[in-house]
Design a protein around this motif. Structure first.
Motif, PDB file in Angstrom:
ATOM      1  N   SER A 138      17.351 104.035  55.146  1.00  0.00           N
ATOM      2  CA  SER A 138      17.802 105.367  55.040  1.00  0.00           C
ATOM      3  C   SER A 138      17.616 106.383  56.190  1.00  0.00           C
ATOM      4  CB  SER A 138      17.104 106.315  53.785  1.00  0.00           C
ATOM      5  OG  SER A 138      17.152 105.287  52.632  1.00  0.00           O
ATOM      6  N   GLU A 171      19.749 107.497  45.199  1.00  0.00           N
ATOM      7  CA  GLU A 171      18.138 107.344  44.897  1.00  0.00           C
ATOM      8  C   GLU A 171      17.275 108.579  45.056  1.00  0.00           C
ATOM      9  OE1 GLU A 171      18.204 102.807  46.382  1.00  0.00           O
ATOM     10  OE2 GLU A 171      17.711 104.281  47.909  1.00  0.00           O
ATOM     11  N   GLU A 172      17.733 109.274  45.962  1.00  0.00           N
ATOM     12  CA  GLU A 172      16.786 110.697  46.373  1.00  0.00           C
ATOM     13  C   GLU A 172      17.717 111.945  46.131  1.00  0.00           C
ATOM     14  OE1 GLU A 172      14.506 109.122  50.059  1.00  0.00           O
ATOM     15  OE2 GLU A 172      16.489 108.610  50.022  1.00  0.00           O
ATOM     16  N   ASP A 221      23.976 105.667  49.982  1.00  0.00           N
ATOM     17  CA  ASP A 221      22.546 105.028  49.891  1.00  0.00           C
ATOM     18  C   ASP A 221      22.243 105.131  48.326  1.00  0.00           C
ATOM     19  OD1 ASP A 221      20.117 104.681  50.387  1.00  0.00           O
ATOM     20  OD2 ASP A 221      19.501 106.368  51.395  1.00  0.00           O
TER      21      ASP A 221
HETATM   22 MG   LIG Z   1      16.313 104.443  51.014  1.00  0.00          MG
END
Ligand SMILES: [Mg+2]
Ligand SMILES: Nc1ncnc2c1ncn2[C@@H]1O[C@H](COP(=O)(O)OP(=O)(O)OP(=O)(O)O)[C@@H](O)[C@H]1O
Length: 449
Positions: free
Chosen positions: A100, A120-121, A166
């Motif tokens: 990332s 994911e974030e 991502d």
């Molecule tokens: Mg990552």
């Protein structure tokens, strides 16, 4: 509506069966079968709507020079000189290696708008990272989303010049019922992004997780769908990270980019040879410098060997960074042809800096390091050696001798032990004392071991 057909698919190789099985009959993996459903909808193609017609090759207009730089030259080098429009690039790597990080750094440096999709974030977490990395972020738009349909809608309305996903394992498409990360989902999401990339000419970067074994999670077919596969590797204990191209439709493979991880993100390492040799101990037995070629670039690396009397009934043999079988083969050559007593010895070999070398040109350095350690005689610090060692103890020529020697001279080496056949073809010596050798015993003598 007919009920969608159920079947089971191996998450490792993509093999399908009608019944659940504990072990995949194709690849032999255990517990990899998971339920999938056959989709019934119509497939889309590269060109939506109309059927495409054959076009003569010479009538197709494509500007071959339109690669965009990422602003990170090590990254560009691995991509084959920049990003090709409409390409699909898969970046895989171990958890926490910096996937990332590098894509966020590159996204901020790119000209044009970038859509950074994270499954994911949260945007806040990515913002925190961006602040730590001190990246300018006016051009980067964040989207926390897991539905691929929403991602494509967002991309269609935003018209970005680059899309980053991502990661591909966290995306799902509504056409499939199985969970995100399963073979079907991963493959379908990647295929949809490929259609998006090719149709709009927008490059798409997919981040991919890797399995325990180090392969990109999901089916092998993922690697066939994408244009470029990059692996981000590195050793936990070292700050160095290596970005390696394992497949590239638009450039050479095995090209590497070297980075150093710091609290401000990844920094490019312009001269990796210097970095890998920086902590080399002087006058120590078992350490020899080799010159390997990674992609198009020479890389000087220190090969270390430790040979000591074993205290076990079976000696221990460990190799880090070089193929274990290869080291065993070289040990056998040394025993048989140079008369070294290595039978009852523990043998450890290591490539300094967490590098993995697959090139046979490091053979000679391994042989010298093993002998140096066994005889406890250090080799001169200003000597380097490269060449492939054959089973009858002959030293064989390797490619790009001049490039390797030039790099050695640049770093300040004075002597090079190289294959005789390579030495005969040399046009320039780069101010080095060239020692041509044609057999292992000649090489040991030349190295003073
Ligand atoms: Mg990552
Ligand atoms: N404050 C910090 N100082 C130094 N290094 C840091 C700091 N914060 C994070 N890192 C480095 O960044 C790495 C995480 O990078 P990143 O999140 O890009 O990895 P990733 O490959 O995307 O991981 P994942 O697979 O979990 O998404 C950490 O392993 C660490 O090496």
């Amino acid at each position: 509506m007919a009920k969608p057909k159920k079947f089971y698919q191996c998450q490792a190789c993509g093999y399908t069966t009608a019944k659940w099985m504990g072990r995949c009959p194709d690849c032999g993996e255990w517990n990899t079968m998971s339920e999938e459903r056959k989709e019934t909808r119509k497939r889309e193609g590269l060109v939506s709507g109309a059927r495409s017609e054959p076009i003569p090759l010479n009538e197709i207009e494509a500007d071959t020079t339109v690669r965009t730089g990422t602003g990170i030259s090590e990254f560009d080098r691995v991509l084959g000189g920049g990003i090709v429009p409409g390409s699909l690039v898969l970046v895989g790597g171990d958890p926490g290696i910096g996937k990332s990080t590098i894509l966020l750094q590159a996204a901020a440096l790119l000209k044009g708008r970038v859509l950074y999709v994270s499954g994911e974030e949260s945007p806040e977490q990515i913002k925190l990272r961006a602040e730590r990395l001190k990246v300018k972020s006016e051009n980067v738009s964040l989207l926390a989303e897991n539905s691929l349909e929403h991602v494509i809608d967002a991309a269609d309305s935003m018209e970005p010049s680059v899309v980053v996903i991502d990661s591909i394992q966290t995306m799902y498409t509504e056409d499939f019922e199985s969970a995100p990360g399963s073979v079907g989902q991963v493959r379908e999401c990647a295929a949809k992004m490929m259609f998006y990339a090719k149709r709009n000419g927008v490059p798409v970067f997919l981040i991919g997780h890797v399995t325990k074994e180090g392969a990109i999670a999901g089916p092998r077919v993922l690697e066939h769908i994408v244009d470029t596969v990059l692996y981000f590797e590195g050793d936990r204990g070292h700050p160095y990270r290596i970005l390696r191209a394992v497949k590239n439709r638009f450039g050479s493979t095995n090209e590497i980019g070297v980075f150093e991880m710091s609290d401000q993100g990844l920094k490019e390492v312009a001269n990796p040879s210097e970095l890998f040799l920086s902590e080399r101990p002087q006058g120590v037995a078992g350490s020899v410098v080799a010159s390997a070629i990674e992609g198009t670039r020479p890389l000087l690396v220190e090969i270390q060997a430790l040979v000591s009397q074993t205290t076990f009934s079976v000696p221990r043999r460990t190799s880090i960074g070089i193929d274990f079988q290869r080291v065993n083969l070289l040990v056998a050559v040394l025993e048989k042809l140079a008369g070294l007593q290595l039978g009852g010895m523990d043998i450890f070999t290591n490539v300094v800096g967490g590098l993995k070398l697959a090139e046979p040109s490091v053979d000679l350095a391994v042989v010298l390091a093993l002998t140096s350690s066994l005889r406890e005689k250090p080799m001169g610090a200003e000597v380097l050696a490269f060449g492939e060692v054959g089973l009858s103890g002959e030293i064989r020529a390797v490619s790009q001798t001049e490039v390797r020697l030039k790099e050695a001279a640049k770093i300040g080496f004075k002597r090079a032990i190289i294959p005789r056949s390579s030495a005969e073809r040399l046009k320039e010596k780069f101010g080095l004392d060239i020692v041509p050798v044609s057999s292992v015993s000649e090489a040991l003598e030349a190295a003073g071991l």
